[in-house]
Design a protein around this motif. Structure first.
Motif, PDB file in Angstrom:
ATOM      1  N   THR A 170       9.871  10.606  -8.159  1.00 26.31           N
ATOM      2  CA  THR A 170      11.029  10.574  -7.058  1.00 26.31           C
ATOM      3  C   THR A 170      10.312  10.061  -5.860  1.00 26.31           C
ATOM      4  OG1 THR A 170      12.116  12.421  -8.040  1.00 26.31           O
ATOM      5  CG2 THR A 170      12.782  11.752  -5.498  1.00 26.31           C
ATOM      6  N   ALA A 171       8.759  10.408  -5.502  1.00 29.39           N
ATOM      7  CA  ALA A 171       8.403   9.919  -4.293  1.00 29.39           C
ATOM      8  C   ALA A 171       7.861   8.503  -4.458  1.00 29.39           C
ATOM      9  CB  ALA A 171       6.647  10.553  -4.370  1.00 29.39           C
ATOM     10  N   ARG A 172       7.792   7.968  -5.879  1.00 23.67           N
ATOM     11  CA  ARG A 172       7.526   6.549  -6.139  1.00 23.67           C
ATOM     12  C   ARG A 172       8.864   5.573  -5.714  1.00 23.67           C
ATOM     13  NH1 ARG A 172       7.562   2.755  -9.614  1.00 23.67           N
ATOM     14  NH2 ARG A 172       5.903   1.340  -9.830  1.00 23.67           N
ATOM     15  N   ALA A 173      10.216   6.158  -6.080  1.00 26.28           N
ATOM     16  CA  ALA A 173      11.093   5.633  -5.826  1.00 26.28           C
ATOM     17  C   ALA A 173      11.538   5.582  -4.375  1.00 26.28           C
ATOM     18  CB  ALA A 173      12.220   6.216  -6.547  1.00 26.28           C
ATOM     19  N   ALA A 174      11.027   6.475  -3.735  1.00 24.55           N
ATOM     20  CA  ALA A 174      11.243   6.617  -2.212  1.00 24.55           C
ATOM     21  C   ALA A 174      10.313   5.625  -1.568  1.00 24.55           C
ATOM     22  CB  ALA A 174      11.060   7.806  -1.630  1.00 24.55           C
ATOM     23  N   ALA A 175       9.014   5.672  -1.999  1.00 23.72           N
ATOM     24  CA  ALA A 175       8.242   4.540  -1.492  1.00 23.72           C
ATOM     25  C   ALA A 175       8.506   3.117  -1.752  1.00 23.72           C
ATOM     26  CB  ALA A 175       6.712   5.054  -2.122  1.00 23.72           C
ATOM     27  N   GLY A 176       8.888   2.773  -2.778  1.00 25.95           N
ATOM     28  CA  GLY A 176       9.567   1.462  -3.135  1.00 25.95           C
ATOM     29  C   GLY A 176      10.804   1.046  -2.475  1.00 25.95           C
ATOM     30  N   MET A 177      11.476   1.948  -2.118  1.00 27.34           N
ATOM     31  CA  MET A 177      12.708   1.666  -1.209  1.00 27.34           C
ATOM     32  C   MET A 177      12.313   1.250   0.238  1.00 27.34           C
ATOM     33  SD  MET A 177      15.481   4.515  -2.210  1.00 27.34           S
ATOM     34  CE  MET A 177      15.860   4.881  -3.822  1.00 27.34           C
ATOM     35  N   LEU A 178      11.309   2.094   0.712  1.00 28.16           N
ATOM     36  CA  LEU A 178      10.727   1.968   1.919  1.00 28.16           C
ATOM     37  C   LEU A 178      10.100   0.419   2.178  1.00 28.16           C
ATOM     38  CD1 LEU A 178       9.354   5.628   3.010  1.00 28.16           C
ATOM     39  CD2 LEU A 178      11.086   4.040   4.358  1.00 28.16           C
ATOM     40  N   THR A 179       9.108   0.485   1.238  1.00 24.10           N
ATOM     41  CA  THR A 179       8.225  -0.936   1.437  1.00 24.10           C
ATOM     42  C   THR A 179       9.268  -2.003   1.282  1.00 24.10           C
ATOM     43  OG1 THR A 179       7.483  -0.638  -0.863  1.00 24.10           O
ATOM     44  CG2 THR A 179       6.161   0.221   0.666  1.00 24.10           C
ATOM     45  N   GLY A 197      -4.807  -8.094  -2.898  1.00 26.00           N
ATOM     46  CA  GLY A 197      -4.532  -6.770  -3.271  1.00 26.00           C
ATOM     47  C   GLY A 197      -5.904  -6.055  -3.142  1.00 26.00           C
ATOM     48  N   GLN A 198      -7.076  -6.785  -3.260  1.00 24.29           N
ATOM     49  CA  GLN A 198      -8.374  -5.998  -3.178  1.00 24.29           C
ATOM     50  C   GLN A 198      -8.603  -5.660  -1.596  1.00 24.29           C
ATOM     51  OE1 GLN A 198     -10.861  -8.319  -5.368  1.00 24.29           O
ATOM     52  NE2 GLN A 198     -10.595  -7.291  -7.118  1.00 24.29           N
ATOM     53  N   ARG A 199      -8.208  -6.599  -0.997  1.00 28.95           N
ATOM     54  CA  ARG A 199      -8.321  -6.626   0.604  1.00 28.95           C
ATOM     55  C   ARG A 199      -7.367  -5.429   1.289  1.00 28.95           C
ATOM     56  NH1 ARG A 199      -8.633 -12.655   3.190  1.00 28.95           N
ATOM     57  NH2 ARG A 199     -10.428 -13.465   1.980  1.00 28.95           N
ATOM     58  N   CYS A 200      -6.484  -5.033   0.656  1.00 30.01           N
ATOM     59  CA  CYS A 200      -5.601  -4.112   1.053  1.00 30.01           C
ATOM     60  C   CYS A 200      -6.151  -2.601   0.736  1.00 30.01           C
ATOM     61  CB  CYS A 200      -4.258  -4.146   0.359  1.00 30.01           C
ATOM     62  SG  CYS A 200      -3.113  -5.778   0.945  1.00 30.01           S
ATOM     63  N   PRO A 229       0.816  -1.383  -6.334  1.00 32.33           N
ATOM     64  CA  PRO A 229      -0.433  -0.419  -5.690  1.00 32.33           C
ATOM     65  C   PRO A 229      -0.081   0.168  -4.311  1.00 32.33           C
ATOM     66  CG  PRO A 229      -1.386  -2.231  -6.997  1.00 32.33           C
ATOM     67  CD  PRO A 229      -0.057  -2.509  -6.662  1.00 32.33           C
ATOM     68  N   ASN A 230       0.484  -0.814  -3.434  1.00 36.76           N
ATOM     69  CA  ASN A 230       0.998  -0.222  -2.120  1.00 36.76           C
ATOM     70  C   ASN A 230       1.993   0.857  -2.224  1.00 36.76           C
ATOM     71  OD1 ASN A 230      -0.785  -2.099  -1.181  1.00 36.76           O
ATOM     72  ND2 ASN A 230       0.882  -3.495  -0.458  1.00 36.76           N
ATOM     73  N   ILE A 231       2.926   0.690  -3.239  1.00 33.45           N
ATOM     74  CA  ILE A 231       4.083   1.716  -3.480  1.00 33.45           C
ATOM     75  C   ILE A 231       3.608   2.990  -3.891  1.00 33.45           C
ATOM     76  CG2 ILE A 231       5.785   2.201  -4.984  1.00 33.45           C
ATOM     77  CD1 ILE A 231       6.834  -0.604  -4.966  1.00 33.45           C
ATOM     78  N   GLU A 232       2.349   3.006  -4.983  1.00 30.16           N
ATOM     79  CA  GLU A 232       1.815   4.175  -5.468  1.00 30.16           C
ATOM     80  C   GLU A 232       0.946   4.723  -4.298  1.00 30.16           C
ATOM     81  OE1 GLU A 232      -0.449   2.464  -8.873  1.00 30.16           O
ATOM     82  OE2 GLU A 232       1.079   2.152  -9.879  1.00 30.16           O
TER      83      GLU A 232
END
Length: 215
Positions: free
Chosen positions: A156-165, A70-73, A135-138
């Motif tokens: 809502t943005a977080r939900a969309a980001a979760g679906m995409l990732t 996670g830290q490398r990302c 952390p990536n979704i956020e």
């Protein structure tokens, strides 16, 4: 005079990080599958007692490895958080990032590693979600909110980001695990394009999902 009990060597943190980096590199290799603690120790040139001294149990060690991934990302996430003049441009750039950056391959391998480990230790999956997935979704959610035309509501943005990732991760996993033997005859490129096309239209036309449930 001996070192007082509980006092670490001056190079403790340096040695620990060196072992952790070596172990992280090792478990992310494609040919490595569910390695034992001894196998990891051999790979980093250490003994089992040394690994246990620095990291505790194998489960604790794996949790530290996932935290290290996670830290490398973080450099990638910093770029991912960047807003764009429009949400369309933000999504187009996300496509480029997802396809081209080295971190993407690392994340796919980390996903495989975490899923395999989680079959026996559910707590390991929890660590993967905490240190890598969320952390990536956020970070992607921040990009969507910061880009005009995107969701104004962070949830809502977080939900969309979760679906995409989640969807893109599954596409990558299918390619790695099934390859040409995948019974659904659709290329990775086409799956990727469909996902981004549908999600983009949804975000452009109803960014805060206000039409959900509407007549």
């Amino acid at each position: 005079m001996g070192r007082a009990v509980g006092v670490r060597n001056a190079d403790y943190d340096i040695r620990r990080q060196s072992l952790l980096d070596g172990a992280t590199d090792y478990v992310l290799r494609e040919e490595v599958v569910s390695p034992s603690l001894r196998q990891i120790a051999i790979a980093v040139g250490a003994s089992d007692p040394t690994i246990k001294h620095y990291f505790g149990t194998r489960s604790e060690f794996v949790g530290d490895i996932l935290k290290n991934i996670g830290q490398r990302c973080e450099t990638w996430r910093t770029q991912l958080r960047q807003g764009f003049p429009t949400v369309r441009e933000a999504l187009d750039d996300f496509v480029i990032m997802s396809r081209s950056l080295p971190e993407n391959r690392m994340l796919v391998q980390a996903n495989l590693f975490a899923l395999r480990e989680s079959l026996n230790e559910p707590a390991i999956f929890q660590a993967y979600v905490r240190y890598v997935v969320e952390p990536n979704i956020e970070a992607l959610a921040e990009r969507l909110v910061r880009s005009p035309g995107g969701p104004k509501n962070y949830a809502t943005a977080r939900a969309a980001a979760g679906m995409l990732t989640s969807n893109l991760s599954m596409i990558a996993l299918r390619q790695i695990m099934l390859g040409d033997s995948d019974e659904v005859a659709m290329s990775v490129e086409k799956r990727f394009a469909f996902t981004m096309n549908w999600m983009s239209h949804g975000l452009l036309n109803d960014p805060d999902a206000e039409k959900v449930g509407a007549a």
